[in-house]
Scaffold this motif. Structure first.
Motif, PDB file in Angstrom:
ATOM      1  N   ARG A  27       0.833  -1.208   0.000  1.00 17.55           N
ATOM      2  CA  ARG A  27       0.000   0.000   0.000  1.00 17.55           C
ATOM      3  C   ARG A  27       0.862   1.250   0.000  1.00 17.55           C
ATOM      4  O   ARG A  27       1.661   1.469   0.865  1.00 17.55           O
ATOM      5  N   ARG A  28       0.707   2.034  -1.029  1.00 16.06           N
ATOM      6  CA  ARG A  28       1.358   3.329  -1.121  1.00 16.06           C
ATOM      7  C   ARG A  28       0.314   4.332  -1.584  1.00 16.06           C
ATOM      8  O   ARG A  28      -0.700   3.970  -2.152  1.00 16.06           O
ATOM      9  N   SER A  29       0.592   5.605  -1.309  1.00 12.97           N
ATOM     10  CA  SER A  29      -0.295   6.633  -1.835  1.00 12.97           C
ATOM     11  C   SER A  29       0.074   6.831  -3.299  1.00 12.97           C
ATOM     12  O   SER A  29       1.181   7.269  -3.608  1.00 12.97           O
ATOM     13  N   ARG A  31      -0.326   8.504  -6.934  1.00  6.22           N
ATOM     14  CA  ARG A  31      -0.758   9.804  -7.487  1.00  6.22           C
ATOM     15  C   ARG A  31      -1.041   9.747  -8.987  1.00  6.22           C
ATOM     16  O   ARG A  31      -1.496  10.723  -9.565  1.00  6.22           O
ATOM     17  N   GLN A  83      -5.870  17.522  -8.147  1.00  4.36           N
ATOM     18  CA  GLN A  83      -4.700  16.668  -7.880  1.00  4.36           C
ATOM     19  C   GLN A  83      -4.691  15.496  -8.861  1.00  4.36           C
ATOM     20  O   GLN A  83      -5.745  14.940  -9.160  1.00  4.36           O
ATOM     21  N   CYS A 205      -5.265   6.451  -2.928  1.00  2.00           N
ATOM     22  CA  CYS A 205      -4.590   7.612  -2.341  1.00  2.00           C
ATOM     23  C   CYS A 205      -5.594   8.330  -1.439  1.00  2.00           C
ATOM     24  O   CYS A 205      -6.651   8.767  -1.906  1.00  2.00           O
ATOM     25  N   PRO A 206      -5.269   8.437  -0.133  1.00  2.00           N
ATOM     26  CA  PRO A 206      -6.165   9.193   0.745  1.00  2.00           C
ATOM     27  C   PRO A 206      -5.931  10.673   0.501  1.00  2.00           C
ATOM     28  O   PRO A 206      -4.791  11.095   0.325  1.00  2.00           O
ATOM     29  N   MET A 207      -7.003  11.444   0.478  1.00  2.00           N
ATOM     30  CA  MET A 207      -6.830  12.891   0.217  1.00  2.00           C
ATOM     31  C   MET A 207      -7.632  13.722   1.207  1.00  2.00           C
ATOM     32  O   MET A 207      -8.813  13.461   1.434  1.00  2.00           O
ATOM     33  N   GLU A 208      -6.936  14.705   1.794  1.00  2.00           N
ATOM     34  CA  GLU A 208      -7.662  15.698   2.583  1.00  2.00           C
ATOM     35  C   GLU A 208      -7.571  17.060   1.891  1.00  2.00           C
ATOM     36  O   GLU A 208      -8.116  18.038   2.382  1.00  2.00           O
ATOM     37  N   GLY A 209      -6.860  17.071   0.775  1.00  2.40           N
ATOM     38  CA  GLY A 209      -6.802  18.293  -0.027  1.00  2.40           C
ATOM     39  C   GLY A 209      -8.034  18.352  -0.915  1.00  2.40           C
ATOM     40  O   GLY A 209      -8.015  17.892  -2.063  1.00  2.40           O
ATOM     41  N   MET A 229     -12.505  11.945   4.392  1.00  2.94           N
ATOM     42  CA  MET A 229     -11.405  11.693   3.464  1.00  2.94           C
ATOM     43  C   MET A 229     -11.983  11.312   2.107  1.00  2.94           C
ATOM     44  O   MET A 229     -13.051  10.697   2.058  1.00  2.94           O
ATOM     45  N   ARG A 245       9.575   5.108  -0.066  1.00  6.33           N
ATOM     46  CA  ARG A 245       8.797   5.375   1.141  1.00  6.33           C
ATOM     47  C   ARG A 245       9.732   5.955   2.201  1.00  6.33           C
ATOM     48  O   ARG A 245      10.828   5.443   2.411  1.00  6.33           O
ATOM     49  N   ARG A 247      10.159   7.357   6.189  1.00  3.52           N
ATOM     50  CA  ARG A 247       9.617   7.472   7.542  1.00  3.52           C
ATOM     51  C   ARG A 247      10.751   7.960   8.450  1.00  3.52           C
ATOM     52  O   ARG A 247      11.921   7.650   8.197  1.00  3.52           O
TER      53      ARG A 247
END
Ligand SMILES: Cc1cc2nc3c(=O)[nH]c(=O)nc-3n(C[C@H](O)[C@H](O)[C@H](O)COP(=O)(O)O)c2cc1C
Length: 257
Positions: A27-29, A31, A83, A205-209, A229, A245, A247
């Motif tokens: 799992r990656r965001s 784009r 986006q 991809c989770p987005m809050e924008g 979200m 990734r 961190r």
């Protein structure tokens, strides 16, 4: 005479299931998604799995809007500030909080817990347990989840501060605190959804924008609903993940006590 007809071989490609460790790493965001459709039944199943996420008091004050309609997707991409994770998405799932449904959900939970006690508790303990659930979902929860211009939260804060002089108690009872609880719960569902999608080798991809007013208006949501979200979905393009990734060092955030 031998047949010259060419028959395509049906290739049965069996999807190799990943381990949990592999799913978390996969799992990656993403784009940038490939222009390849994804199966909405599989996405729907992942949303069903998301509903199994832990949630505060089992109130399930969430809703999931699974968007597959291309026209609505286009509008949502604009609302997500254009986006690339949104403009290239094949489908989107909007995670919505519904604190305004707390009375309805509390009633439903009271019915379910009563049935649960009747089914699973020894008969001599049933009356007391049902009384406790009545108190919890009938009085405590409606009192805690009610909102009125922040005033009810102030009143609750004063109450718990007084009780807190004598015993341990939850202090997060302001209207904003409870709102955070509802959003926390919804975000857990979103994460469960994204892991379920990764399990299917689908990307997210989770987005809050996003422009919450626009998203609410596109989905025709009522006043009490809030956007938690927007999660875009598809299959990653080769360069769809932005780099490695990263961190901060684990030791910086891990405390063993
Ligand atoms: C609540 C939340 C909101 C996010 N909003 C956006 C967003 O609007 N646009 C975006 O491209 N990524 C967004 N992300 C993705 C993060 O940037 C991403 O998770 C982080 O960089 C770590 O990368 P990874 O998910 O690939 O491990 C969001 C993530 C979370 C949890």
């Amino acid at each position: 005479m031998s047949s010259t007809l060419w028959r395509p071989k049906i290739l049965l490609i069996k999807k190799q299931k990943m381990t949990f460790d592999e799913i978390v790493n996969y799992r990656r965001s993403v784009r940038h998604y490939k222009n390849i459709p994804i199966d909405s039944d599989i996405v729907k199943h992942c949303i069903e799995q998301a509903t199994l996420a832990p949630n505060s008091s089992n109130m399930q004050l969430w809703e999931f809007y699974h968007v597959t309609n291309p026209e609505i997707l286009k509008k949502l991409a604009v609302a997500c500030l254009g986006q690339q994770a949104a403009t290239t998405a094949q489908q989107m799932v909007v995670f919505v909080t519904r604190q305004d449904l707390h009375r309805k959900r509390a009633k439903e939970m009271l019915t379910l817990e009563t049935q649960n006690v009747q089914k699973n508790s020894p008969s001599e303990k049933q009356a007391k347990r049902i009384k406790t659930w009545n108190m919890y979902y009938g009085k405590v929860i409606p009192f805690l989840y009610s909102r009125f211009l922040g005033i009810l939260g102030v009143f609750r804060k004063i109450m718990v501060n007084l009780i807190g002089l004598f015993r341990a108690i939850t202090y997060q009872v302001s209207e904003n605190d409870v709102r955070v609880v509802v959003h926390k719960t919804c975000a857990l569902a979103a994460q469960t959804f994204m892991l379920a999608m990764a399990n299917e080798k689908y990307d997210t991809c989770p987005m809050e924008g996003f422009d919450s007013r626009k998203v609410k208006s596109i989905l025709n949501l009522p006043f009490g609903a809030e956007i938690n979200m927007v999660v875009s979905c598809g299959i990653r393009e080769e360069n769809g993940v932005w780099g490695d990734r990263m961190r901060v060092p684990f030791e910086e955030v891990y405390q063993r006590i």
